[in-house]
Scaffold this active site. Sequence first.
Site, PDB file in Angstrom:
ATOM      1  N   ARG A  27       0.798  -0.912  -0.489  1.00  0.00           N
ATOM      2  CA  ARG A  27       0.031   0.200   0.217  1.00  0.00           C
ATOM      3  C   ARG A  27       0.737   1.519   0.181  1.00  0.00           C
ATOM      4  NH1 ARG A  27      -5.611  -0.346   1.843  1.00  0.00           N
ATOM      5  NH2 ARG A  27      -5.862  -2.456   1.595  1.00  0.00           N
ATOM      6  N   ARG A  31      -3.147   6.481   1.508  1.00  0.00           N
ATOM      7  CA  ARG A  31      -3.718   7.796   1.839  1.00  0.00           C
ATOM      8  C   ARG A  31      -2.623   8.172   3.125  1.00  0.00           C
ATOM      9  NH1 ARG A  31      -9.003   4.757   3.988  1.00  0.00           N
ATOM     10  NH2 ARG A  31      -7.802   3.505   4.166  1.00  0.00           N
ATOM     11  N   ARG A  40      -6.990  11.596  -5.660  1.00  0.00           N
ATOM     12  CA  ARG A  40      -8.196  10.730  -5.455  1.00  0.00           C
ATOM     13  C   ARG A  40      -9.405  12.401  -5.694  1.00  0.00           C
ATOM     14  NH1 ARG A  40     -10.669   8.086  -0.142  1.00  0.00           N
ATOM     15  NH2 ARG A  40     -10.585   9.463   0.333  1.00  0.00           N
ATOM     16  N   ASP A  77      -7.823  -2.334  -6.942  1.00  0.00           N
ATOM     17  CA  ASP A  77      -8.166  -2.720  -5.848  1.00  0.00           C
ATOM     18  C   ASP A  77      -8.565  -4.088  -5.840  1.00  0.00           C
ATOM     19  OD1 ASP A  77      -8.670  -1.763  -2.672  1.00  0.00           O
ATOM     20  OD2 ASP A  77     -10.655  -3.617  -3.347  1.00  0.00           O
ATOM     21  N   TYR A 153     -14.726 -11.440   0.588  1.00  0.00           N
ATOM     22  CA  TYR A 153     -15.257 -10.651   0.577  1.00  0.00           C
ATOM     23  C   TYR A 153     -16.911 -10.390   0.129  1.00  0.00           C
ATOM     24  CZ  TYR A 153     -11.498  -7.432   2.952  1.00  0.00           C
ATOM     25  OH  TYR A 153     -10.997  -6.945   3.287  1.00  0.00           O
TER      26      TYR A 153
HETATM   27  O1  1CP Z   1      -0.023  -1.440  -2.685  1.00  0.00           O
HETATM   28  C1  1CP Z   1      -0.508  -0.663  -3.234  1.00  0.00           C
HETATM   29  O2  1CP Z   1       0.490   0.767  -3.169  1.00  0.00           O
HETATM   30  C2  1CP Z   1      -1.344  -0.147  -4.715  1.00  0.00           C
HETATM   31  C3  1CP Z   1      -2.990  -0.159  -4.110  1.00  0.00           C
HETATM   32  C4  1CP Z   1      -3.885  -1.147  -4.173  1.00  0.00           C
HETATM   33  C5  1CP Z   1      -3.523  -2.586  -3.403  1.00  0.00           C
HETATM   34  C6  1CP Z   1      -2.628  -3.963  -3.350  1.00  0.00           C
HETATM   35  C7  1CP Z   1      -5.138  -0.940  -3.034  1.00  0.00           C
HETATM   36  C8  1CP Z   1      -5.201   0.577  -2.937  1.00  0.00           C
HETATM   37  N1  1CP Z   1      -5.461  -2.189  -2.042  1.00  0.00           N
HETATM   38  C9  1CP Z   1      -4.677  -3.092  -2.652  1.00  0.00           C
HETATM   39  C10 1CP Z   1      -5.151  -4.647  -2.337  1.00  0.00           C
HETATM   40  C11 1CP Z   1      -6.180  -4.818  -0.913  1.00  0.00           C
HETATM   41  N2  1CP Z   1      -7.261  -4.263  -0.923  1.00  0.00           N
HETATM   42  C12 1CP Z   1      -6.501  -5.411  -0.483  1.00  0.00           C
HETATM   43  C13 1CP Z   1      -4.697  -6.683   0.103  1.00  0.00           C
HETATM   44  C14 1CP Z   1      -4.165  -6.289   0.940  1.00  0.00           C
HETATM   45  C15 1CP Z   1      -4.299  -5.635   2.198  1.00  0.00           C
HETATM   46  O3  1CP Z   1      -4.470  -7.144   3.199  1.00  0.00           O
HETATM   47  O4  1CP Z   1      -4.610  -4.340   2.138  1.00  0.00           O
HETATM   48  C16 1CP Z   1      -7.193  -5.572   0.580  1.00  0.00           C
HETATM   49  C17 1CP Z   1      -7.567  -7.005   1.465  1.00  0.00           C
HETATM   50  C18 1CP Z   1      -8.173  -4.541  -0.042  1.00  0.00           C
HETATM   51  C19 1CP Z   1      -9.460  -4.646   0.286  1.00  0.00           C
HETATM   52  C20 1CP Z   1      -9.757  -3.077   0.214  1.00  0.00           C
HETATM   53  N3  1CP Z   1      -9.684  -2.332  -0.494  1.00  0.00           N
HETATM   54  C21 1CP Z   1      -9.655  -2.754   1.657  1.00  0.00           C
HETATM   55  C22 1CP Z   1     -10.024  -3.409   3.530  1.00  0.00           C
HETATM   56  C23 1CP Z   1     -11.369  -3.407   3.785  1.00  0.00           C
HETATM   57  C24 1CP Z   1     -11.283  -3.803   4.461  1.00  0.00           C
HETATM   58  O5  1CP Z   1     -12.071  -3.552   5.674  1.00  0.00           O
HETATM   59  O6  1CP Z   1     -11.465  -5.397   5.461  1.00  0.00           O
HETATM   60  C25 1CP Z   1      -9.704  -1.061   1.536  1.00  0.00           C
HETATM   61  C26 1CP Z   1      -9.873  -0.174   2.947  1.00  0.00           C
HETATM   62  C27 1CP Z   1     -10.074  -1.064   0.204  1.00  0.00           C
HETATM   63  C28 1CP Z   1     -10.161   0.710  -0.486  1.00  0.00           C
HETATM   64  C29 1CP Z   1      -8.094   0.539  -0.647  1.00  0.00           C
HETATM   65  N4  1CP Z   1      -7.674  -0.042  -1.712  1.00  0.00           N
HETATM   66  C30 1CP Z   1      -6.678   0.898  -1.971  1.00  0.00           C
HETATM   67  C31 1CP Z   1      -6.302   2.259  -1.128  1.00  0.00           C
HETATM   68  C32 1CP Z   1      -5.294   2.972  -1.024  1.00  0.00           C
HETATM   69  C33 1CP Z   1      -8.118   2.047  -0.406  1.00  0.00           C
HETATM   70  C34 1CP Z   1      -7.926   2.856   0.262  1.00  0.00           C
HETATM   71  C35 1CP Z   1      -9.543   3.868  -0.376  1.00  0.00           C
HETATM   72  C36 1CP Z   1      -8.835   4.941  -0.283  1.00  0.00           C
HETATM   73  O7  1CP Z   1      -8.227   6.257  -1.201  1.00  0.00           O
HETATM   74  O8  1CP Z   1     -10.246   6.072   0.911  1.00  0.00           O
END
Ligand code: 1CP
Length: 354
Positions: A27, A31, A40, A77, A153
């Site tokens: 990640r 943010r 964003r 994502d 999910y």
């Molecule tokens: O790593 C990077 O920079 C690339 C971007 C990336 C990746 C690899 C994002 C952007 N998401 C992911 C993978 C992802 N998404 C995973 C696997 C990795 C991990 O465990 O962290 C998972 C579980 C998600 C699902 C997801 N997407 C969540 C978690 C939800 C939960 O409660 O379980 C969330 C909050 C997101 C949104 C998201 N994805 C990425 C970002 C930057 C965000 C935040 C969105 C925003 O800008 O508000």
Amino acid sequence: MAVLHNDTFLRALLKQPVDYTPVWLMRQAGRYLPEYRATRAKAGSFLELCHNTELATEVTLQPLERFKLDAAILFSDILTVPDAMGLGLHFVEGEGPRFTHPLQHEQDIVHLQVPDMSRLRYVFDAVSSIRQALNGRIPLIGFSGSPFTLACYMVEGGGSRDFRLLKTMLYQRPQLLHKILDINAQTVTAYLNEQIASGAQAVQIFDTWGGILSDAAFQEFDLFYLRQVVSGLQREADGRQVPVIVFTKGGGQWLEQLAALEVDALGVDWTVNLQQARQQVGQRVALQGNLDPLALFGNPESIACEVKRLLAGYGAGSGHVFNLGHGINQFTDPEMVKYVVDEVHRLSVGYHQN
Ligand code: 1CP
């Protein structure tokens, strides 16, 4: 395609000699960076950002402007995949991702199909665009969720604290869950292969929720499908090997079984002792990790101490990619990220004097 100037990350994944330990952060675009929040806002929403090739490329490159990272990761994502299957992804402000049509009844599941990859064209376009923008600077990582983590999910309809709906299905109607997992495995394989064809130079499978399972359930509902995906991946592109990384959060007790998958590297969370992990996996795979993401809330002294401990834990020789043990926290100070990256580079040289 441009010549790759810095292949340290790819070499470490393949356990080939390197001059220092490469580092990237899960990640790393996100943010905690004010420039990410600005882009964003310009895109309108997180999903619009993922759909916009130019802006997705921009945010992928943002952390590289600040930090000397050794790999870039596609900005997207894991939930784009169930969205392409028709589940209707949206984000509820302050609550995270939600699906309009979760898979909770048999009639939702019998019609589930591998989606046409053209529905994920925007992801493949982002891969090509980022690869071009990188111009050979560092390698680009593509990624997907694991079949099991995606199913979490898809059944819950969003994130969960206890995964009660998922586990209810697992124990009451295991065949329904197997049906979802089978479709997911086929989809993830096709999706990653398409990312590789579009220019991804390594791929990571995020098995974020594998660690919620019992040992028996892990074998049956997670590992089995990871094996299916890994065995179907295209492992070479442009005359170069495309390394595969599997990251099972909470998977420390299954390292030997994960190492027996035909993968190149295993990601490990911060609960794992790197020295013991290296002994367990032997020569089979490289290891990626595993700084506690919250260690970045310490100070330079405490962070340097943790970095030293991890580098010493892995020890001399190639096969370690430095990373966090999970995604970076949104309140992290970017200055501390810069400090970690530079310290890894500086302190690791001594472990690579062949
Ligand atoms: O790593 C990077 O920079 C690339 C971007 C990336 C990746 C690899 C994002 C952007 N998401 C992911 C993978 C992802 N998404 C995973 C696997 C990795 C991990 O465990 O962290 C998972 C579980 C998600 C699902 C997801 N997407 C969540 C978690 C939800 C939960 O409660 O379980 C969330 C909050 C997101 C949104 C998201 N994805 C990425 C970002 C930057 C965000 C935040 C969105 C925003 O800008 O508000």
